[in-house]
Each structure stands twice: as structure tokens, then as C-alpha cells.
Design an enzyme around this catalytic site. Structure first.
Site, PDB file in Angstrom:
ATOM      1  N   CYS A  45      31.552  40.286  39.510  1.00 56.83           N
ATOM      2  CA  CYS A  45      30.899  41.734  39.532  1.00 56.83           C
ATOM      3  C   CYS A  45      29.818  41.719  38.835  1.00 56.83           C
ATOM      4  O   CYS A  45      28.677  42.376  39.581  1.00 56.83           O
ATOM      5  CB  CYS A  45      31.792  42.672  38.875  1.00 56.83           C
ATOM      6  SG  CYS A  45      33.639  42.854  39.428  1.00 56.83           S
TER       7      CYS A  45
HETATM    8  C1  BEZ Z   1      35.153  38.827  39.090  1.00 55.67           C
HETATM    9  O1  BEZ Z   1      34.369  39.785  39.130  1.00 55.67           O
HETATM   10  O2  BEZ Z   1      34.633  37.851  38.635  1.00 55.67           O
HETATM   11  C2  BEZ Z   1      36.579  38.867  39.080  1.00 55.67           C
HETATM   12  C3  BEZ Z   1      37.280  40.301  38.939  1.00 55.67           C
HETATM   13  C4  BEZ Z   1      38.486  40.509  38.799  1.00 55.67           C
HETATM   14  C5  BEZ Z   1      39.269  39.296  39.408  1.00 55.67           C
HETATM   15  C6  BEZ Z   1      38.665  38.290  39.417  1.00 55.67           C
HETATM   16  C7  BEZ Z   1      37.298  37.836  39.370  1.00 55.67           C
END
Ligand code: BEZ
Length: 210
Positions: A45
Site C-alpha cells: 500500500c
Molecule cells: C500490503 O499492502 O503490503 C499488504 C496489505 C495487506 C496484506 C498483505 C500485504
């Protein structure tokens, strides 16, 4: 709720990192890119929000406003934004909705309950100036989106809006396009004076209109 292409995008009021917004008022006559991400302080994210900020100029050129959402609260967003700015070296120049009551996430079907009850998956909605849904995309939490592809789709949607053309597989900016199959043969000379290539009556290429 499931949102389908052609539906009117539901309006909402939301607390965001840029203050409270009424979605329709905030959009005005622009196109909109509303996208959810799973959770603050997560690595994928962080890269996605940094990328959207980096592409601000590309979105503005296309008259597109971008709006992110997760089910974290405002204070968490605000603190995380500082870290995105630090790690991605870009100003987060668009609002992020704090949907901690999950109201907008449920309104737009951004929580896929069999995937995860607690957070939004990576949903994308492209909304036209008429407030209709033009595109939806759904990615799992583990896969970061390709925002160059989202710009490509915006270009294709806007071409289709402005001219009687559709875009072939893997079309890129400047590549040849396909004349809308709904255009009858007798209108081709007038509508495409620069010419076209008829491979089959249903497959007619022309140069990308300007
Ligand atoms: C991420 O944004 O890295 C992420 C968020 C939730 C689960 C897995 C990865």
C-alpha cells in the site's frame, strides 16, 4: 453491494486527510479514480499511494481526480502519510478516506468477506464526469496494482468517449485503433476521412484520432 459497469456511482460524505468531502461535489466535472487499499502501515500500500502521488501530473492532464480509501481512522492515515512521504519521497497530494466504520467500503463492495472480513481488497473504480462507473478492477492484497495500466485504460475510455473507436488488445498511446463495430459501412468515408483498413467487415483499423 455489487457495483457494475454503467451503474451510477453512489454518492457519499467522508472524512479524508483533506477534510470532509461530498464525493459528487468534490468530483465536479472531473473523472474520478476511487481505489481502496487494505491497511495503513503495510508495504505494498505504501508503494501504491506513493505511485499515485508521483503520477499526479498524468492524472491531472486527463482531468482525473484520485481518492484512496481504507478502513483505518483519520489519525492513523495522517501519521502514515508522513511515512509514505518519507519513504517514497513524494508529497501525498490527494485525499485518503478514513472509513473506519466501513460504510463506504460496504457501499462499494470493497470488502470481500470470503477473502478478509477486516479490510478492503484492492478495488478500483473509474467514474466518468456523468458519475457512471466506467471500469472496475479487483486485486488481492498481495498484488500491487500497475497504475500505468490504469492510465492506459483512462486513455482508452476517453478515446471511446470522444470518437467512434475502441482499442485492441495491448493498445498503447499512439497505436492504431478499431472503428466501433456499430458504425455502418456507409458512414466510414465521412467519419474517417484520413482512411481505414478493413480486415473483415467487423475488424476495421484506423489511426488513433487526435
Ligand atoms: C500490503 O499492502 O503490503 C499488504 C496489505 C495487506 C496484506 C498483505 C500485504
Amino acid at each position: 453491494m455489487r457495483i457494475n459497469l454503467g451503474d451510477t456511482a453512489p454518492n457519499f460524505t467522508a472524512a479524508t486527510t483533506h477534510g470532509i468531502i461530498d464525493f459528487y461535489e468534490w468530483l465536479g466535472d472531473s473523472w474520478g479514480l476511487l481505489f481502496s487499499h487494505p491497511e495503513d502501515y503495510t508495504p505494498v500500500c505504501t508503494t501504491e499511494l506513493g505511485m499515485v502521488a508521483n503520477l499526479k501530473g498524468e492524472f491531472t492532464t486527463r482531468n482525473v481526480k484520485t481518492l484512496a480509501l481504507s478502513v483505518d481512522d483519520l489519525a492513523t492515515h495522517q501519521a502514515w502519510v508522513k511515512e509514505i512521504e518519507e519513504t517514497m519521497q513524494v508529497k501525498i497530494n490527494f485525499p485518503i478516506i478514513a472509513d473506519d466504520k466501513k460504510e463506504i467500503a460496504e457501499l462499494y463492495g470493497m470488502i470481500h468477506h470470503n477473502s478478509n472480513e477486516n479490510f478492503t481488497i484492492r478495488s478500483v473504480f473509474i467514474i466518468g464526469p456523468d458519475k457512471k462507473i466506467k471500469l472496475t478492477l479487483t486485486y488481492p492484497a498481495s498484488v500491487g496494482r500497475n497504475f500505468d495500466e490504469i492510465l492506459r485504460v483512462l486513455d482508452a475510455l476517453q478515446l471511446n468517449d470522444n470518437f467512434d473507436v475502441v482499442t485492441p488488445a495491448n493498445w498503447e498511446q499512439g497505436g492504431k485503433v478499431i472503428i466501433d463495430p456499430a458504425i455502418p459501412a456507409h458512414e466510414l468515408e465521412e467519419k474517417f476521412p484520413a482512411g481505414y483498413e478493413e480486415v473483415k467487415p467487423y475488424l476495421r483499423y484506423t489511426a488513433q484520432p487526435k
